[in-house]
Design a protein around this motif. Structure first.
Motif: not given
Length: 377
Positions: A224-232, A246-253, A180-188
């Motif tokens: 993989e940080k990726g681009e255009g993500y919104t932290d929620i 999957a909806l969250f992933d679709e709009i890059k949350l 979980y902690d890894f994903k926070k900083k690397n959403p992709a």
């Protein structure tokens, strides 16, 4: 069976874990104890040699449950009852049912009526944790559960049995937290759906095996940080059906924190490994995050969500509201007002377990975040 899974396989298994559980039980000759959420000390069940399986609803059609419950019964309660009455009841040798609200109290009675030949026990954790008697009550309930299982199995467990079980379950939660902690900083690096599938499957399969998969998945993650993500921040009790993720992933949350029973509230349930194991499980219970049906400081839910929002520099809070969840419906109006007074963007998603289409949720969610990006919120 669960010791060498890929992320893709985990997501698929989470959709319907029961065929694999049936196969595992047949191979291992183990018994299965189901429990509804939250807070049943699954370490106790495991120490007796059983597989504890959390019941977290089903998306299959409702056939029997509606005739046993009022029309406005919580969607999760209806779904869990349907799961065992119509689909998977024969898999379970027994059940431990926490009573945390009026619905779950009556549900446990219905359960006993319809499964008279199975072991059925209630777990009555205190619903007012801010009282001085709550610690004593919690310890009594854990010891009562141990005594009940001992009587049913004609077996006694030792502190060593409990400590071994606690160590295994703690390892599981620590691995999940690291991912979980890894994903926070690397959403992709992995999707929200993949992350929360890992947590959900952990609540339903053998942890000794699944921990091996978690280690391999963790070691295989790439920066993989990726681009255009919104932290929620994601708030609520559960988030189902899984397609919501999957909806969250679709709009890059990017979910950077949550208050879910099937999320951080589960991961944070690490038991202190010092001294008496029952006392340690009591400590764990008294220090858990806010849970809507349990009476506590009336501002605690608001304060915890506000703190998560600020500490994680999130852009918004999404609240998952389970259809007809009575406690959430009482909490929600004041929570909404308090967060909005703080200037925290807040969006409510109404969900139910038998949802056939998410198009209306998608439209509202997209509109909310378009407004957020445009500065209208």
């Amino acid at each position: 069976m669960w010791d060498n899974l890929s992320l893709k396989e985990v997501v698929e298994l989470t959709k319907d874990p029961f065929p694999s559980i049936r196969k595992w039980v047949k191979e291992k000759g183990k018994k299965v104890i189901g429990s509804t959420i939250p807070d049943v000390p699954e370490e106790v069940i495991y120490a007796f040699g059983f597989l504890p399986v959390s019941l977290i609803g089903t998306d299959k059609p409702l056939k029997k449950a509606p005739s046993r419950l009022p029309d406005n019964a919580c969607s999760l309660a209806r779904s869990n009852l349907e799961l065992v009455m119509s689909y998977e009841g024969d898999l379970f040798d027994g059940f431990v049912l926490p009573q945390v609200c009026d619905t779950t109290q009556h549900l446990s009675d219905i359960w006993r009526i319809h499964f008279p030949d199975k072991y059925t026990e209630c777990f009555l954790a205190p619903r007012q944790v801010d009282r001085p008697s709550a610690r004593y009550w919690t310890k009594e309930e854990i010891e009562r559960l141990i005594s009940s299982l001992s009587k049913w199995t004609n077996k006694k467990i030792t502190d060593d049995d409990l400590n071994s079980s606690i160590a295994l379950f703690n390892e599981n939660k620590k691995l999940l937290k690291e991912i979980y902690d890894f994903k926070k900083k690397n959403p992709a690096a992995l999707t929200n759906k993949e992350l929360f599938s890992l947590i959900k499957l952990s609540m339903q399969v053998d942890k000794e095996e699944f921990n091996q998969s978690l280690k391999k998945i963790k070691d295989g993650l790439k920066l993989e940080k990726g681009e255009g993500y919104t932290d929620i921040i994601l708030a609520g009790i559960t988030c189902d059906p899984p397609e919501v993720y999957a909806l969250f992933d679709e709009i890059k949350l990017n979910i950077v924190a949550d208050t879910l029973v099937t999320g951080t509230r589960y991961i944070d349930g690490i038991v202190p490994q010092n001294g008496n194991p029952v006392d340690a499980m009591v400590d764990r219970h008294m220090n858990r995050m806010f849970f809507s049906p349990i009476h506590d400081n009336v501002y605690r839910n608001f304060e915890e969500i506000k703190t998560l929002y600020k500490e994680n520099n999130a852009r918004a809070v999404i609240y998952i509201h389970i259809e007809f969840c009575e406690s959430q419906e009482y909490d929600l109006p004041d929570l909404k007002n308090m967060l909005r007074k703080e200037g925290i963007p807040f969006h409510v998603m109404d969900t139910e377990y038998q949802t056939l289409s998410l198009s209306h949720l998608r439209t509202r969610l997209q509109a909310f975040f378009e407004s957020l990006k445009g500065g209208a919120l």
